[in-house]
Write a protein that holds these residues in place. Sequence first.
Motif, PDB file in Angstrom:
ATOM      1  N   ARG A  29       0.239  48.689  58.737  1.00  0.00           N
ATOM      2  CA  ARG A  29       1.675  49.068  59.068  1.00  0.00           C
ATOM      3  C   ARG A  29       2.572  48.173  58.109  1.00  0.00           C
ATOM      4  NH1 ARG A  29       1.093  48.126  63.966  1.00  0.00           N
ATOM      5  NH2 ARG A  29       0.033  50.039  64.452  1.00  0.00           N
ATOM      6  N   ILE A  30       2.381  46.599  58.067  1.00  0.00           N
ATOM      7  CA  ILE A  30       3.514  46.041  57.260  1.00  0.00           C
ATOM      8  C   ILE A  30       3.401  46.494  55.855  1.00  0.00           C
ATOM      9  CG2 ILE A  30       3.917  43.573  56.385  1.00  0.00           C
ATOM     10  CD1 ILE A  30       2.379  42.530  58.918  1.00  0.00           C
ATOM     11  N   PHE A  31       2.274  46.839  55.279  1.00  0.00           N
ATOM     12  CA  PHE A  31       2.435  47.204  53.937  1.00  0.00           C
ATOM     13  C   PHE A  31       3.045  48.524  53.788  1.00  0.00           C
ATOM     14  CE2 PHE A  31       0.609  49.609  50.384  1.00  0.00           C
ATOM     15  CZ  PHE A  31       0.510  48.860  49.202  1.00  0.00           C
ATOM     16  N   LYS A  32       2.842  49.484  54.943  1.00  0.00           N
ATOM     17  CA  LYS A  32       3.360  50.810  54.689  1.00  0.00           C
ATOM     18  C   LYS A  32       4.962  50.683  54.959  1.00  0.00           C
ATOM     19  CE  LYS A  32       3.142  55.356  54.789  1.00  0.00           C
ATOM     20  NZ  LYS A  32       2.512  55.951  53.628  1.00  0.00           N
ATOM     21  N   ARG A  33       5.305  49.938  55.712  1.00  0.00           N
ATOM     22  CA  ARG A  33       6.806  49.626  55.997  1.00  0.00           C
ATOM     23  C   ARG A  33       7.541  49.070  54.856  1.00  0.00           C
ATOM     24  NH1 ARG A  33       8.123  46.702  61.411  1.00  0.00           N
ATOM     25  NH2 ARG A  33       7.268  48.424  62.172  1.00  0.00           N
ATOM     26  N   GLN A  34       6.865  48.205  54.118  1.00  0.00           N
ATOM     27  CA  GLN A  34       7.580  47.670  52.995  1.00  0.00           C
ATOM     28  C   GLN A  34       7.484  48.589  51.614  1.00  0.00           C
ATOM     29  OE1 GLN A  34       9.490  44.878  54.139  1.00  0.00           O
ATOM     30  NE2 GLN A  34       8.623  43.797  52.218  1.00  0.00           N
ATOM     31  N   SER A  35       6.525  49.595  51.871  1.00  0.00           N
ATOM     32  CA  SER A  35       6.264  50.201  50.489  1.00  0.00           C
ATOM     33  C   SER A  35       7.536  51.210  50.094  1.00  0.00           C
ATOM     34  CB  SER A  35       5.143  51.029  50.812  1.00  0.00           C
ATOM     35  OG  SER A  35       5.388  52.039  51.692  1.00  0.00           O
ATOM     36  N   TYR A  36       8.264  51.467  51.224  1.00  0.00           N
ATOM     37  CA  TYR A  36       9.472  52.075  50.974  1.00  0.00           C
ATOM     38  C   TYR A  36      10.470  51.220  50.122  1.00  0.00           C
ATOM     39  CZ  TYR A  36       7.856  54.970  54.665  1.00  0.00           C
ATOM     40  OH  TYR A  36       6.825  55.729  55.584  1.00  0.00           O
ATOM     41  N   ARG A  37      10.383  50.104  49.766  1.00  0.00           N
ATOM     42  CA  ARG A  37      11.301  49.129  48.929  1.00  0.00           C
ATOM     43  C   ARG A  37      10.616  48.856  47.951  1.00  0.00           C
ATOM     44  NH1 ARG A  37      13.161  44.389  52.727  1.00  0.00           N
ATOM     45  NH2 ARG A  37      14.516  44.107  50.886  1.00  0.00           N
ATOM     46  N   PHE A  38       9.377  49.056  47.736  1.00  0.00           N
ATOM     47  CA  PHE A  38       8.681  48.629  46.423  1.00  0.00           C
ATOM     48  C   PHE A  38       9.265  48.917  45.304  1.00  0.00           C
ATOM     49  CE2 PHE A  38       4.479  48.789  48.686  1.00  0.00           C
ATOM     50  CZ  PHE A  38       4.708  47.698  49.164  1.00  0.00           C
ATOM     51  N   VAL A  39      10.057  50.351  45.135  1.00  0.00           N
ATOM     52  CA  VAL A  39      10.588  50.717  43.802  1.00  0.00           C
ATOM     53  C   VAL A  39      11.824  50.054  43.626  1.00  0.00           C
ATOM     54  CG1 VAL A  39      11.777  52.595  42.545  1.00  0.00           C
ATOM     55  CG2 VAL A  39       9.563  53.034  44.061  1.00  0.00           C
ATOM     56  N   GLU A  40      12.660  49.779  44.509  1.00  0.00           N
ATOM     57  CA  GLU A  40      13.869  49.122  44.449  1.00  0.00           C
ATOM     58  C   GLU A  40      13.624  47.592  44.106  1.00  0.00           C
ATOM     59  OE1 GLU A  40      15.833  48.050  48.390  1.00  0.00           O
ATOM     60  OE2 GLU A  40      15.164  50.170  48.175  1.00  0.00           O
ATOM     61  N   GLU A  41      12.228  47.070  44.447  1.00  0.00           N
ATOM     62  CA  GLU A  41      11.934  45.702  44.322  1.00  0.00           C
ATOM     63  C   GLU A  41      11.521  45.422  42.939  1.00  0.00           C
ATOM     64  OE1 GLU A  41      12.838  42.982  45.939  1.00  0.00           O
ATOM     65  OE2 GLU A  41      13.391  43.751  48.001  1.00  0.00           O
ATOM     66  N   LEU A  42      10.855  46.335  42.072  1.00  0.00           N
ATOM     67  CA  LEU A  42      10.244  46.448  41.047  1.00  0.00           C
ATOM     68  C   LEU A  42      11.388  45.985  40.021  1.00  0.00           C
ATOM     69  CD1 LEU A  42       7.404  48.520  41.291  1.00  0.00           C
ATOM     70  CD2 LEU A  42       7.251  46.164  41.397  1.00  0.00           C
TER      71      LEU A  42
END
Length: 266
Positions: free
Chosen positions: A253-266
């Motif tokens: 769940r932690i990974f899934k929640r953070q995944s929505y921000r992955f693109v902007e963090e890269l």
Amino acid sequence: MITKINARIAKIKWRPRYIFDLLRELVSREMKLLYKRSTLGIAWTLISPLLQLAVFSFVFKSVIPINVEKFTSFAFTGLLVWNWSQNALFQATGLITSNAALIRQPRFPTTILPVVTVTTGLIHFLLALPVLIIFLFIDGVKPQPIILMLPLLIVLQFAITLTFAYPLAALNVTFRDTQHTLGVLLQMFFYMTPIFYDFSSVPQKFQGLYQLNPMVSIVEAYRAVIIKGVPPNWQALLIITVITAALLPIGHRIFKRQSYRFVEEL
């Protein structure tokens, strides 16, 4: 390879069975990338633990002798088990940053990436098992029926490793020092796991502290079924199973929640 992966992504929504095909393609890609332009290639899977074993054998047989029967099989079993989890966790921290092209795919299931890393480690583990069998033969160890429990231990270790891989992969996207910090922690836990020494040699007052490390019970369980031919500590494994069953969904769940921000963090 990327073209094949993109084709799998395009079908995921309508054909769930393609998740398995995607996993297979990603694991194959990971294996090829790991040994790209390597002369020895996948042989490094064996060379690394064998070199570690050679050092341990010299130090703990000739320099600082320790009383461990069948030391070669004993130490090599511990090394294989530990290296699988250690390498998978360390690589998991760099998953997102090293797979930016895939992450940017609109329909790519990012939650599959930690599974890919742990599965790649599992393949390395399985490829090294024949060498362990040779050491068992040399040490005069005869497999007992309890060795049929080995697949259950492998599944449990897979789940434990994946439980920690999910939050570590997500954390490293925001805090890029995660991988370096993890390297130090893994080095510390390596010495706090009975890889080259017997758990029974740990002073009684520290054994409770040691058992907070799930890898202690996992390593001991592997040795019980492979070398000693006796049942493992079922109580310890049951506790680890229950904790893993509770923590794995949380890590996911932690990974899934953070995944929505992955693109902007890269």
